[in-house]
Motif scaffolding. Structure first.
Motif, short mmCIF file in Angstrom:
data_model
loop_
_atom_site.label_atom_id
_atom_site.label_comp_id
_atom_site.label_asym_id
_atom_site.label_seq_id
_atom_site.Cartn_x
_atom_site.Cartn_y
_atom_site.Cartn_z
N ILE A 119 0.83 -1.21 0.00
CA ILE A 119 0.00 0.00 0.00
C ILE A 119 0.86 1.26 0.00
N SER A 120 1.86 1.32 0.87
CA SER A 120 2.67 2.53 0.94
C SER A 120 3.47 2.75 -0.35
N LEU A 123 1.06 3.71 -3.23
CA LEU A 123 0.61 5.10 -3.05
C LEU A 123 1.70 6.07 -3.51
N TYR A 124 2.93 5.76 -3.16
CA TYR A 124 4.06 6.58 -3.64
C TYR A 124 4.08 6.58 -5.17
N CYS A 134 7.07 12.97 -4.14
CA CYS A 134 6.67 12.08 -3.04
C CYS A 134 7.86 11.49 -2.31
N PHE A 177 4.54 8.63 2.30
CA PHE A 177 3.81 7.43 2.71
C PHE A 177 4.76 6.55 3.52
N ILE A 302 -5.78 1.88 -1.35
CA ILE A 302 -5.07 2.90 -2.13
C ILE A 302 -6.08 3.86 -2.76
N TYR A 303 -7.14 3.31 -3.36
CA TYR A 303 -8.18 4.15 -3.97
C TYR A 303 -8.77 5.10 -2.92
N THR A 305 -7.56 6.11 -0.03
CA THR A 305 -6.58 7.09 0.45
C THR A 305 -6.38 8.21 -0.56
N ALA A 306 -6.26 7.84 -1.82
CA ALA A 306 -6.09 8.86 -2.87
C ALA A 306 -7.31 9.78 -2.92
#
Length: 487
Positions: A119-120, A123-124, A134, A177, A302-303, A305-306
């Motif tokens: 996930i991290s 996201l990056y 980022c 992240f 991820i979706y 969080t974005a």
């Protein structure tokens, strides 16, 4: 010039001997690294107690000592500051020393047993593709923009965290992240950081060598959410019963995601193949290159969080469709002879079960599924029989081998893994302590169409035996062996 008094801002002080209006050069919690005019923070660690090294730090030039008990004999000219918790004090001092860089970054922490790295990292990747500068603090690497650094802990020490956050700020980074481990939370490494959001993935059997029991492990994770400010968001997976526990006392804005239950962000798996997943996220269909139910959760997190960080929904969906898997996370290769080899970091019972169930869902059933797995030494031994039982039950053949034995006898670890195998599965198992030989045996046993899973080490490019690390990369080794053995 940095003044001791200034970096003690927000630190709870019990007692002070001396004048805190002195200039300091640096902060250290390792007495071996102390130099002239440094602050030494004495921490009671897992393996040693920093209070035993106060005299050494003073002899090496420390001008100030931060400790939980001021020594009976003090040295004139040295400032002694007694605090209730040295670890917490170090974290707050580290933030102050680097001018609190997290205040000016959009910092998001990811915690849970499985999924943190994926996930991290993704996201990056997603925010970088969206055009933002980022940063990443993960198990695999630290990234400041495109600049890469190696890392040795899931959550680095608080000085290292703030050093890189400050570098990110100087480099124009907007989003960072960060993986947040239970060790990191428990050892107060994230104290003093200003998080804009926290993500909870799941909780399963892990690190019970460090935490007293599962309840303590869960409560340590919960402490991260308890400390989030009201301006932040808390995003949790409510298909895991511990998700709602994380939200109980948080002041942050609460959001949920799930595949099986009602949530703010929902997804359904429409197709699950080795080539990827077809998902429906909040009524939008999406094809991603990631594989398996566990990755459906990761993609949904991820979706969400974005979205919470302000990206447009259609842009998020488009960017998600381009993401590639993270090194060592369901990383697969197919040989010329059509043998599929998968390398995955699965080193907990839950993670191993998820990966094997994913493979079994996708495969036709006519192929052999050969699993190569071990367990790390000097770590939670109670999970070893569970992993042995899962590997044997869900594979057509399981080969037990070394992971990173560290200071333990590899044969003893393997015996503990074997202890969890059901009698009906004994004939499906084989034990080979040499990891390379175990992988080679799996490759020799495999025929066209078969699947090999090599679990446990994932992205790691070394093997640690008796304190020595040697080069060892599961993905490179299996690729080379398949090329050699199946020309």
């Amino acid at each position: 010039m940095i003044i001791l008094k200034d970096i003690l801002y927000r630190v709870s002080l019990n007692k002070v001997v001396g004048n805190t209006a002195v200039a300091i050069r640096d902060i250290n919690f390792d007495s071996r690294k102390v130099g002239l005019d440094d602050v030494f923070v004495a921490i009671n660690g897992v393996q040693s107690n920093g209070h035993d090294f106060i005299k050494m730090a003073v002899d090496k030039g420390a001008i100030a000592i931060i400790c939980e008990k001021i020594p009976d004999i003090t040295v004139n000219g040295i400032v002694y500051v007694e605090v209730a918790d040295s670890k917490k004090a170090l974290a707050i001092m580290a933030s102050n020393f680097y001018n609190n860089p997290s205040k000016n970054l959009r910092l998001v922490g990811v915690t849970g047993t499985n999924g943190k790295t994926t996930i991290s990292t993704l996201l990056y990747n997603l925010f970088t593709e969206a055009g933002y500068e980022c940063g990443l603090l993960s198990t695999v690497k630290i990234l400041v923009g495109k600049k890469k650094y190696k890392t040795s802990h899931t959550t680095p020490d608080s000085l290292t965290i703030n050093k890189y956050l400050a570098e990110m700020l100087d480099a124009g980074v907007e989003f960072c992240f960060m993986e947040v481990s239970s060790h990191g939370i428990h050892q107060k490494r994230t104290e003093g950081l200003h998080f804009q959001g926290g993500i909870f993935t799941n909780l399963s059997h892990d690190h019970l060598d460090y935490h007293k029991d599962f309840k303590e492990y869960r409560d340590v994770k919960k402490a991260f959410f308890d400390q989030l400010p009201k301006q932040a968001f808390a995003l949790v997976n409510t298909d895991d019963k511990n998700g709602n526990v994380m939200l109980q006392n948080t002041a942050a804005k609460k959001y949920t995601y799930a595949l099986k239950s009602y949530a703010d962000y929902q997804a359904n798996i429409l197709e699950n193949q080795f080539s990827g997943l077809l998902l429906k996220i909040n009524n939008n269909e999406l094809w991603v290159k990631l594989i398996g139910n566990f990755n459906a959760y990761n993609v949904l997190a991820i979706y969400a969080t974005a979205d919470l960080l302000g990206l447009e929904s259609l842009e998020i969906l488009q960017l998600l469709s381009t993401l590639e898997s993270v090194d060592g996370r369901f990383q697969y290769t197919i040989s010329e002879s059509k043998i599929t080899a998968i390398v995955d970091y699965a080193h907990t019972p839950d993670a191993l079960q998820n990966v094997l169930e994913t493979i079994n869902t996708i495969r036709t059933g006519n192929e052999e599924l050969i699993t190569v797995v071990g367990c790390g030494g000097d770590r939670d031994a109670t999970k070893r029989p569970k992993m042995g039982g899962i590997a044997a039950q869900l594979s057509t053949k399981a080969i037990f081998t070394s992971d990173n034995p560290r200071t333990e006898n590899p044969e003893t670890i393997i015996e503990q893994i074997e202890a969890g195998v059901s009698p009906v599965d004994y004939k499906k198992t084989l034990s080979i302590s040499d990891r390379k030989q175990a992988i080679k045996t799996a490759c020799q046993m495999a025929n066209e169409g078969d699947i090999i899973l090599i679990a446990g080490k994932g992205h790691e490019t070394y093997q640690e035996v008796n304190g020595e690390r040697t080069d060892f990369d599961d993905y490179k080794i299996v690729n080379n062996l398949l090329m050699t053995l199946n020309k």
